[in-house]
Design a protein around this motif. Structure first.
Motif, mmCIF file in Angstrom:
data_model
loop_
_atom_site.group_PDB
_atom_site.id
_atom_site.type_symbol
_atom_site.label_atom_id
_atom_site.label_comp_id
_atom_site.label_asym_id
_atom_site.label_seq_id
_atom_site.Cartn_x
_atom_site.Cartn_y
_atom_site.Cartn_z
ATOM 1 N N GLY A 1 12.663 -0.530 -7.108
ATOM 2 C CA GLY A 1 11.523 -1.410 -7.324
ATOM 3 C C GLY A 1 11.370 -1.892 -8.744
ATOM 4 N N ARG A 2 12.023 -1.228 -9.701
ATOM 5 C CA ARG A 2 11.896 -1.636 -11.103
ATOM 6 C C ARG A 2 12.594 -2.957 -11.386
ATOM 7 N N LYS A 3 13.376 -3.438 -10.450
ATOM 8 C CA LYS A 3 14.058 -4.717 -10.625
ATOM 9 C C LYS A 3 13.155 -5.912 -10.309
ATOM 10 N N LEU A 4 11.985 -5.664 -9.730
ATOM 11 C CA LEU A 4 11.149 -6.739 -9.211
ATOM 12 C C LEU A 4 10.220 -7.306 -10.274
ATOM 13 N N ASP A 5 9.772 -8.556 -10.062
ATOM 14 C CA ASP A 5 8.839 -9.185 -11.004
ATOM 15 C C ASP A 5 7.435 -8.677 -10.746
ATOM 16 N N HIS A 6 6.524 -9.016 -11.668
ATOM 17 C CA HIS A 6 5.164 -8.471 -11.627
ATOM 18 C C HIS A 6 4.398 -8.888 -10.379
ATOM 19 N N LYS A 7 4.560 -10.131 -9.948
ATOM 20 C CA LYS A 7 3.813 -10.593 -8.776
ATOM 21 C C LYS A 7 4.293 -9.883 -7.515
ATOM 22 N N THR A 8 5.603 -9.676 -7.406
ATOM 23 C CA THR A 8 6.145 -8.961 -6.247
ATOM 24 C C THR A 8 5.688 -7.517 -6.252
ATOM 25 N N LEU A 9 5.651 -6.908 -7.424
ATOM 26 C CA LEU A 9 5.182 -5.522 -7.524
ATOM 27 C C LEU A 9 3.728 -5.399 -7.090
ATOM 28 N N GLU A 10 2.930 -6.405 -7.432
ATOM 29 C CA GLU A 10 1.524 -6.374 -7.007
ATOM 30 C C GLU A 10 1.431 -6.360 -5.486
ATOM 31 N N VAL A 11 2.230 -7.191 -4.833
ATOM 32 C CA VAL A 11 2.224 -7.238 -3.364
ATOM 33 C C VAL A 11 2.640 -5.889 -2.785
ATOM 34 N N LEU A 12 3.656 -5.255 -3.382
ATOM 35 C CA LEU A 12 4.126 -3.960 -2.886
ATOM 36 C C LEU A 12 3.094 -2.868 -3.105
ATOM 37 N N ARG A 13 2.390 -2.924 -4.233
ATOM 38 C CA ARG A 13 1.334 -1.917 -4.477
ATOM 39 C C ARG A 13 0.249 -2.016 -3.398
ATOM 40 N N MET A 14 -0.153 -3.262 -3.098
ATOM 41 C CA MET A 14 -1.181 -3.458 -2.069
ATOM 42 C C MET A 14 -0.668 -2.974 -0.707
ATOM 43 N N ARG A 15 0.591 -3.258 -0.414
ATOM 44 C CA ARG A 15 1.162 -2.842 0.862
ATOM 45 C C ARG A 15 1.227 -1.321 0.957
ATOM 46 N N ALA A 16 1.538 -0.666 -0.159
ATOM 47 C CA ALA A 16 1.652 0.794 -0.169
ATOM 48 C C ALA A 16 0.321 1.460 0.173
ATOM 49 N N ILE A 17 -0.750 1.025 -0.499
ATOM 50 C CA ILE A 17 -2.048 1.677 -0.228
ATOM 51 C C ILE A 17 -2.535 1.336 1.175
ATOM 52 N N GLU A 18 -2.179 0.162 1.696
ATOM 53 C CA GLU A 18 -2.570 -0.182 3.062
ATOM 54 C C GLU A 18 -1.847 0.708 4.072
ATOM 55 N N GLN A 19 -0.554 0.976 3.818
ATOM 56 C CA GLN A 19 0.193 1.837 4.738
ATOM 57 C C GLN A 19 -0.307 3.283 4.693
ATOM 58 N N VAL A 20 -0.655 3.767 3.486
ATOM 59 C CA VAL A 20 -1.204 5.126 3.374
ATOM 60 C C VAL A 20 -2.551 5.194 4.078
ATOM 61 N N ALA A 21 -3.357 4.136 3.882
ATOM 62 C CA ALA A 21 -4.663 4.108 4.545
ATOM 63 C C ALA A 21 -4.512 4.079 6.066
ATOM 64 N N ALA A 22 -3.390 3.544 6.553
ATOM 65 C CA ALA A 22 -3.142 3.469 7.989
ATOM 66 C C ALA A 22 -2.563 4.761 8.554
ATOM 67 N N GLY A 23 -2.316 5.764 7.676
ATOM 68 C CA GLY A 23 -1.844 7.051 8.153
ATOM 69 C C GLY A 23 -0.460 7.448 7.712
#
Length: 342
Positions: free
Chosen positions: A6-28
């Motif tokens: 993930g360190r290869k990604l740009d800042h905007k893509t990382l933001e999307v992945l961060r949001m996706r990560a917490i959504e998946q954790v929130a989903a179980g």
């Protein structure tokens, strides 16, 4: 480093992945499983979760990368553009007529009191949409009012008259070519200037040509000066190839205005009519692009060994262009020539 790191990604893509990560954790989903799926270390995902608990989703949004503030404001950059774009440096008390980075650098210091390096000035010029270009040189004797009148009044009237008479409108010109006409670059080892073998003799070939907006090209080669007799011969050949009347537009060269030419035109009983461009206005003639194509794009990149070789190369370049009507029509898309097809 892993392909999915993930360190290869740009800042905007990382933001999307961060949001996706917490959504998946929130989903179980388990945080460590999410980390593996997204290509991050588990501690990174746990850090995101901690930030989300403390500051909500806003804490995970991408932030502007800090850097040195610009030396010039947007207003100053806009003013600089106005000072450089389309302005002769001599109007600003410089000795030369071509802008350099050092000259722009001096303008920046003079106008805004800011000191920039030449490299920074070059970068700034590119961000303003500028690039180093070879300028076109225009005669200072050119009459702008006459040029405008030609574009908006004189030529539209000629075009309308030609249409009514069923005539073809040609633009004609002459140019000479010599063996010392060189153009282009080549690849070579650094520090070792390549050598192209050419003849050292001095001679020239004169070329006459005419082009139409439909892509037609007619030409003639001549050894020696172009005078009224030569121009009349070219006109005869042009008429022989034309199915109907010809309206020929030329510059004010003495061979075009000679009495012998006027007598020949009068003797064609209307099959040939001559019209003259405003003085010192080559940018109004699309035939100038023929010379650029033949001299700069073709012959200038070859080696000439003799007069016969030069004549052969000139004829070959013109015949090639003659077979490319789409390219000839492209000459008329020059911004200075759009008046012809408007």
């Amino acid at each position: 480093m892993r392909d999915n790191d993930g360190r290869k990604l740009d800042h905007k893509t990382l933001e999307v992945l961060r949001m996706r990560a917490i959504e998946q954790v929130a989903a179980g989903a388990h945080p460590e499983q999410v980390a593996v799926a997204l290509g991050f270390h588990k501690n990174t995902v746990y850090g995101w979760l901690a930030k989300a608990r403390e500051g909500g989703r806003d804490a995970l949004k991408a932030k502007a990368v800090p850097g040195r503030p610009p030396r010039l404001s947007a207003t100053q950059i806009s003013r600089l553009y106005g000072l450089v774009a389309g302005v002769d440096p001599r109007q600003l008390s410089f000795e030369f007529a071509l802008w350099t980075r050092e000259m722009v650098r001096e303008v920046i210091f003079r106008e805004f009191g800011a000191r920039l390096s030449a490299v920074s000035v070059g970068r700034l010029l590119r961000t303003m949409g500028m690039s180093p270009q070879r300028p076109l040189h225009r005669a200072c004797q050119q009459n702008p009012e006459a040029v405008q009148a030609w574009k908006t009044e004189r030529f539209p009237a000629i075009r309308a008259e030609a249409k009514k008479a069923g005539a073809t409108v040609y633009f004609a010109d002459e140019a000479g070519i010599r063996p010392d006409c060189h153009a282009g670059t080549t690849w070579a080892p650094v520090g070792r200037t390549p050598v192209v073998a050419n003849t050292g003799a001095r001679f020239s070939i004169n070329m006459l040509s005419a082009v139409s907006a439909q892509g037609a090209l007619r030409f003639m080669l001549h050894e020696g000066a172009v005078n009224a007799e030569v121009f009349v011969e070219f006109c005869k050949r042009l008429l022989a190839d034309a199915p109907g009347p010809v309206f020929l537009i030329v510059d004010g060269h003495p061979s075009h205005r000679a009495k012998a030419v006027a007598a020949f035109v009068a003797g064609t009983q209307g099959r040939l009519r001559l019209f003259f461009l405003p003085g010192c206005s080559p940018q109004l003639n699309p035939d100038e692009w023929v010379w650029k194509n033949v001299k700069h794009d073709r012959i200038g990149k070859t080696g000439v060994t003799s007069k016969a070789d030069l004549k052969s190369k000139a004829a070959g370049a013109l015949r090639r262009l003659q077979k490319l009507p789409a390219l000839v029509r492209g000459f008329f898309r020059d911004p200075n020539l759009t008046y012809i097809t408007a």
